[in-house]
Design a protein around this motif. Structure first.
Motif, PDB file in Angstrom:
ATOM      1  N   THR A  50     -19.075  12.283  -9.920  1.00  0.00           N
ATOM      2  CA  THR A  50     -17.892  12.892  -9.311  1.00  0.00           C
ATOM      3  C   THR A  50     -18.294  14.024  -8.381  1.00  0.00           C
ATOM      4  O   THR A  50     -17.783  14.135  -7.260  1.00  0.00           O
ATOM      5  N   ILE A  58     -15.107  12.132  -0.350  1.00  0.00           N
ATOM      6  CA  ILE A  58     -13.706  11.692  -0.371  1.00  0.00           C
ATOM      7  C   ILE A  58     -12.838  12.722   0.342  1.00  0.00           C
ATOM      8  O   ILE A  58     -11.947  12.381   1.120  1.00  0.00           O
ATOM      9  N   SER A  81     -10.598  11.978   3.559  1.00  0.00           N
ATOM     10  CA  SER A  81      -9.141  12.117   3.561  1.00  0.00           C
ATOM     11  C   SER A  81      -8.680  13.013   4.700  1.00  0.00           C
ATOM     12  O   SER A  81      -7.698  12.713   5.368  1.00  0.00           O
ATOM     13  N   VAL A 120      -2.466  11.103   0.106  1.00  0.00           N
ATOM     14  CA  VAL A 120      -2.699  10.466  -1.194  1.00  0.00           C
ATOM     15  C   VAL A 120      -4.156  10.598  -1.577  1.00  0.00           C
ATOM     16  O   VAL A 120      -4.495  10.923  -2.720  1.00  0.00           O
ATOM     17  N   MET A 121      -5.057  10.399  -0.594  1.00  0.00           N
ATOM     18  CA  MET A 121      -6.490  10.529  -0.906  1.00  0.00           C
ATOM     19  C   MET A 121      -6.834  11.951  -1.303  1.00  0.00           C
ATOM     20  O   MET A 121      -7.612  12.181  -2.233  1.00  0.00           O
ATOM     21  N   CYS A 123      -5.953  12.432  -4.627  1.00  0.00           N
ATOM     22  CA  CYS A 123      -6.878  11.715  -5.508  1.00  0.00           C
ATOM     23  C   CYS A 123      -8.129  12.545  -5.785  1.00  0.00           C
ATOM     24  O   CYS A 123      -8.703  12.463  -6.869  1.00  0.00           O
ATOM     25  N   ILE A 181      -7.113  14.694  -8.496  1.00  0.00           N
ATOM     26  CA  ILE A 181      -6.866  13.923  -9.712  1.00  0.00           C
ATOM     27  C   ILE A 181      -8.205  13.527 -10.347  1.00  0.00           C
ATOM     28  O   ILE A 181      -8.381  13.605 -11.566  1.00  0.00           O
ATOM     29  N   LEU A 182      -9.154  13.160  -9.485  1.00  0.00           N
ATOM     30  CA  LEU A 182     -10.499  12.835  -9.976  1.00  0.00           C
ATOM     31  C   LEU A 182     -11.118  14.045 -10.659  1.00  0.00           C
ATOM     32  O   LEU A 182     -11.751  13.941 -11.720  1.00  0.00           O
ATOM     33  N   PHE A 210       0.024  15.536  -6.405  1.00  0.00           N
ATOM     34  CA  PHE A 210      -0.758  16.252  -7.404  1.00  0.00           C
ATOM     35  C   PHE A 210       0.165  16.917  -8.414  1.00  0.00           C
ATOM     36  O   PHE A 210      -0.109  16.922  -9.626  1.00  0.00           O
ATOM     37  N   PHE A 250       1.361  14.305 -10.746  1.00  0.00           N
ATOM     38  CA  PHE A 250       0.302  13.937 -11.695  1.00  0.00           C
ATOM     39  C   PHE A 250       0.138  15.016 -12.755  1.00  0.00           C
ATOM     40  O   PHE A 250       0.031  14.730 -13.952  1.00  0.00           O
TER      41      PHE A 250
END
Lengths: 143, 500, 116
Positions: free
Chosen positions: A12, A19, A23, A42-43, A46, A49-50, A128, A131
């Motif tokens: 990660t 990432i 994005s 969205v990316m 993410c 979120i990751l 986010f 989430f």
């Protein structure tokens, strides 16, 4: 949530930056290539979120706190609205008042670039937030 | 700035306020109230300003109609704009007192502003997909607002509302997809033009069925009504008033009028469908309302019944029927909001909505009781209040429909009269159980609600009386222009696109 | 015609999920399936067999390229409708969580205090 194993954390850590940059580039070049504010946002969400999944929610919330998410959320939508309202200077609501620039360059397409940026911020913040709202939520059994 | 530039601000202002409120309430919680009040009062001023101007077509971004998004403001939109502006202004003032019992008021006002923005958007929008988007904005914020109390009933009602509302929205989107496939455009006027040229095909019938299902769900007509009797009582009282007084009209009836009268073109088959839906809603809603013991639940069923009147009047299709339906819509927005706000005041003071535990509130809460009585009289059609005239118009229209419907028309008229009688029955029951009779011992310490709440009730009651006493004026200034819009499909096309 | 019929079947599967399933989460999944069926129909409406993606790659050939594109408008509509679907789904899931918190179950047969 404590986070996952060392392998996941290392991978990660390596991937996150890429990432993130990808994005941002999707958001910035949304008006001349496929993609745009929504996909990039969205990316971007993410990425965080990751971060939550791999390192636990505390790490992510240290970078972007709940209050900050709420502020970004409002700022994104307000700035989009502002672009629309600034169109009044051109004569109409949502009028493309910026110079068009030369085609297929970054600074072209008038207000679309700026709209994409504010949409990206808005989508990132709301996704986010959604989430986190689901992840932080703890089910307390009454009865 | 010219007055036509006010039109996008109808949407932009509440939207901006909705996003500004969470930011500004980080500084001080009470600033949220201030921004909400300022926004809705500006909207009232705008709606008043717009009243005198004629038709306005606003091209968003300077793109001309068939290609760009455009906003259309004509008599019909004007009527809805003014209803929404005034009622939401009063509801926001009422909320400030009422919402003291809840936490997270800034979120409440944020969602309320988004809902107003959504409704204004639906009404101003001149193309099909924007109608869908704004409809969803208003719907999603109303799903959240119904669950605002986060208690068992609220959550259950909200979930039910969300599933049925989502299904309804899917049907609408379905209809939009097929509409786009057969006409190749989304602009309402352009669709109307293409449909006029190509004629009425089976596909149009199919799309109409989709739209009736979708917008019927939003308007809570009887086969699609299941969400309403749960959602309306569970929401906080100002939201019930908002849902019942505005949302089901702006999202349901307005879209039905716009699409079936201005775009597809009204004909006999729609007339039959509307009459059947209307009569079913009227009768079943009223019959179910009689058996209720919950103050707000009774009002919710009554809403279904009154929506039936409106759709029935539209379905009759003759001038008097349409004018009566529009006037009933105007009346209903005010007296049903008033009744829901009264139920909120009763709940605020006594802590219960169960009619069996209430009674004798006349002595303790004179203002609430008086306004509640006025609204009940208006809704059950006691002259000289507004409801009497609108119901009278619809009944006369039903009799006049003899030309097109034959002897059925007399039957329909008698059903309408019978439902009017049923309305009186359940409102007498409500009055008797809540306001008159013996005061239960538990309610000895009850007193009148704060001034910010009862003043709103008085203003709404004054509107109810004014609609009755000055009904020719209101029909002339508000309803007549709206009726003119519905007359002719080609008129709408010419106004928006400039030619046929 | 076949893709449209398949979409209708997908739509009906979603309706079946909403009507027949007793679990709240499965009802939400039914809703999502309906949304996707409608989105698929929208994208089919704009499709043209053999059409290219609507992206202009050079300025000189713009008009020639544009004639081979599929209709881009439904795609723009779908992005909007996906966003709407996302927010509805999130709200539904949050409501499910809250309902589970209050009732201790996701079975709709046990979540029925409102009736009449």
């Amino acid at each position: 949530m404590k986070g996952m194993t060392l392998i996941v954390k290392t991978i990660t850590r390596l991937l996150l930056g890429f990432i993130f940059v990808f994005s941002v580039s999707i958001i910035l070049f949304g008006h001349i290539t496929p993609g745009g504010g929504f996909a990039g946002g969205v990316m971007l969400a993410c990425v965080f979120i990751l971060l939550v999944l791999a390192f636990g929610k505390k790490t992510a919330l240290d970078i972007v706190s709940e209050k900050a998410i709420s502020i970004w959320d409002s700022v994104g939508s307000l700035s989009f609205l502002e672009i629309a309202l600034l169109g009044f200077f051109g004569g109409f609501f949502f009028k493309d008042f910026f110079s068009k620039g030369s085609p297929l360059k970054l600074f072209s397409g008038g207000t679309i670039l700026w709209s994409n940026i504010s949409i990206g911020i808005k989508v990132f913040a709301s996704l986010f937030a959604a989430f986190m709202a689901l992840a932080i939520f703890r089910v307390r059994r009454e009865r | 700035m010219k007055s036509e530039h006010l039109l996008p601000l109808f949407i932009a202002l509440p939207l901006g306020a909705g996003f500004l409120i969470p930011l500004i309430s980080l500084i001080r919680e009470w600033l949220a109230d201030v921004i909400a009040i300022i926004t809705v009062s500006i909207l009232v001023v705008f709606a008043m300003c717009r009243l005198s101007d004629g038709v306005i077509i606003y091209d968003v971004g300077g793109w001309t109609p068939p290609f760009g998004i455009n906003l259309v403001e004509d008599g019909l939109s004007g009527l809805f704009h003014i209803i929404i502006a005034i009622v939401s202004f009063l509801i926001v003032i009422y909320s400030i007192g009422y919402m003291k019992r809840y936490t997270a008021r800034s979120k409440y006002f944020c969602l309320l502003m988004l809902m107003i923005a959504g409704m204004n958007g639906v009404i101003a929008s001149g193309d099909l997909f924007n109608i869908f988007v704004f409809l969803e904005i208003a719907s999603i914020s109303s799903y959240a607002l119904v669950a605002f109390g986060i208690d068992r009933e609220e959550l259950e009602a909200s979930f039910k509302y969300l599933v049925l509302g989502g299904l309804g929205s899917s049907f609408i989107l379905f209809g939009i997809a097929f509409m786009y496939s057969i006409t190749g455009t989304l602009n309402l006027a352009d669709i109307a033009r293409v449909l006029q040229r190509s004629g009425n095909s089976h596909m149009v019938q199919f799309i109409s069925a989709m739209f009736i299902m979708g917008f019927g769900t939003k308007a809570a007509l009887i086969p699609f009504h299941a969400w309403l009797p749960d959602a309306h009582p569970s929401a906080p009282a100002p939201i019930s008033a908002m849902l019942s007084g505005l949302l089901i009209k702006a999202l349901g009836v307005y879209c039905i009028i716009r699409i079936f009268f201005n775009v597809i073109g009204f004909n006999m088959s729609f007339s039959v469908v509307f009459i059947i839906l209307g009569v079913l809603s009227m009768v079943i809603g009223a019959l179910l309302a009689i058996g209720q013991h919950d103050f707000k639940r009774m009002l919710a069923y009554s809403s279904i019944s009154q929506m039936g009147y409106i759709i029935f009047g539209l379905g009759l299709g003759n001038p008097l029927g349409i004018i009566g339906a529009l006037f009933h819509l105007l009346n209903h927005a005010f007296f049903k909001s008033l009744l829901f706000l009264c139920s909120g005041a009763v709940e605020y003071a006594t802590g219960t909505r169960d009619l069996r535990q209430l009674g004798g509130l006349w002595k303790k809460m004179p203002i609430t009781s008086a306004t509640c009585s006025i609204a009940s009289m208006s809704i059950s059609g006691i002259p000289p209040l507004g409801g009497f005239f609108s119901k009278l118009l619809i009944i006369i229209a039903a009799v006049q429909a003899y030309d097109t419907l034959g002897p059925t028309a007399y039957f329909l008229a008698s059903v309408t009269v019978f439902v009017s009688f049923l309305t009186i029955v359940y409102f007498v029951k409500l009055q008797k159980m809540a306001l008159f009779g013996a005061l239960p011992e538990k309610l000895e310490k009850v007193h009148e609600v704060p001034a910010s709440m009862w003043s709103v009730l008085i203003v709404l009651a004054a509107f109810c009386i004014a609609f009755g006493v000055m009904f020719p004026w209101f029909i002339g200034t508000l309803v007549e222009p709206a009726y003119q819009v519905m007359l002719e499909t080609s008129e709408y096309i010419i106004k928006v696109l400039g030619s046929l | 015609m076949v893709p449209y019929i398949l979409c209708m079947i997908l739509f009906l599967i979603g309706v079946y999920g909403i009507i027949a399933k007793k679990n709240l989460i499965k009802i939400v999944i039914g809703m999502v399936i309906i949304e996707y069926a409608v989105n698929l129909i929208l994208i089919l409406v704009g499709y043209r067999s053999g059409g290219a993606a609507p992206i202009i790659t050079s300025i000189e050939g713009a008009s020639r390229e544009a004639s081979t594109f599929v209709d881009p408008l439904p795609q723009a509509l779908i992005v909007t409708s996906i966003v709407i679907g996302l927010s509805v789904t999130v709200l539904a899931i949050v409501l499910c969580l809250r309902l589970y918190e209050k009732y201790g179950t996701l079975d709709i047969l046990h979540i029925r205090r409102l009736r009449g």
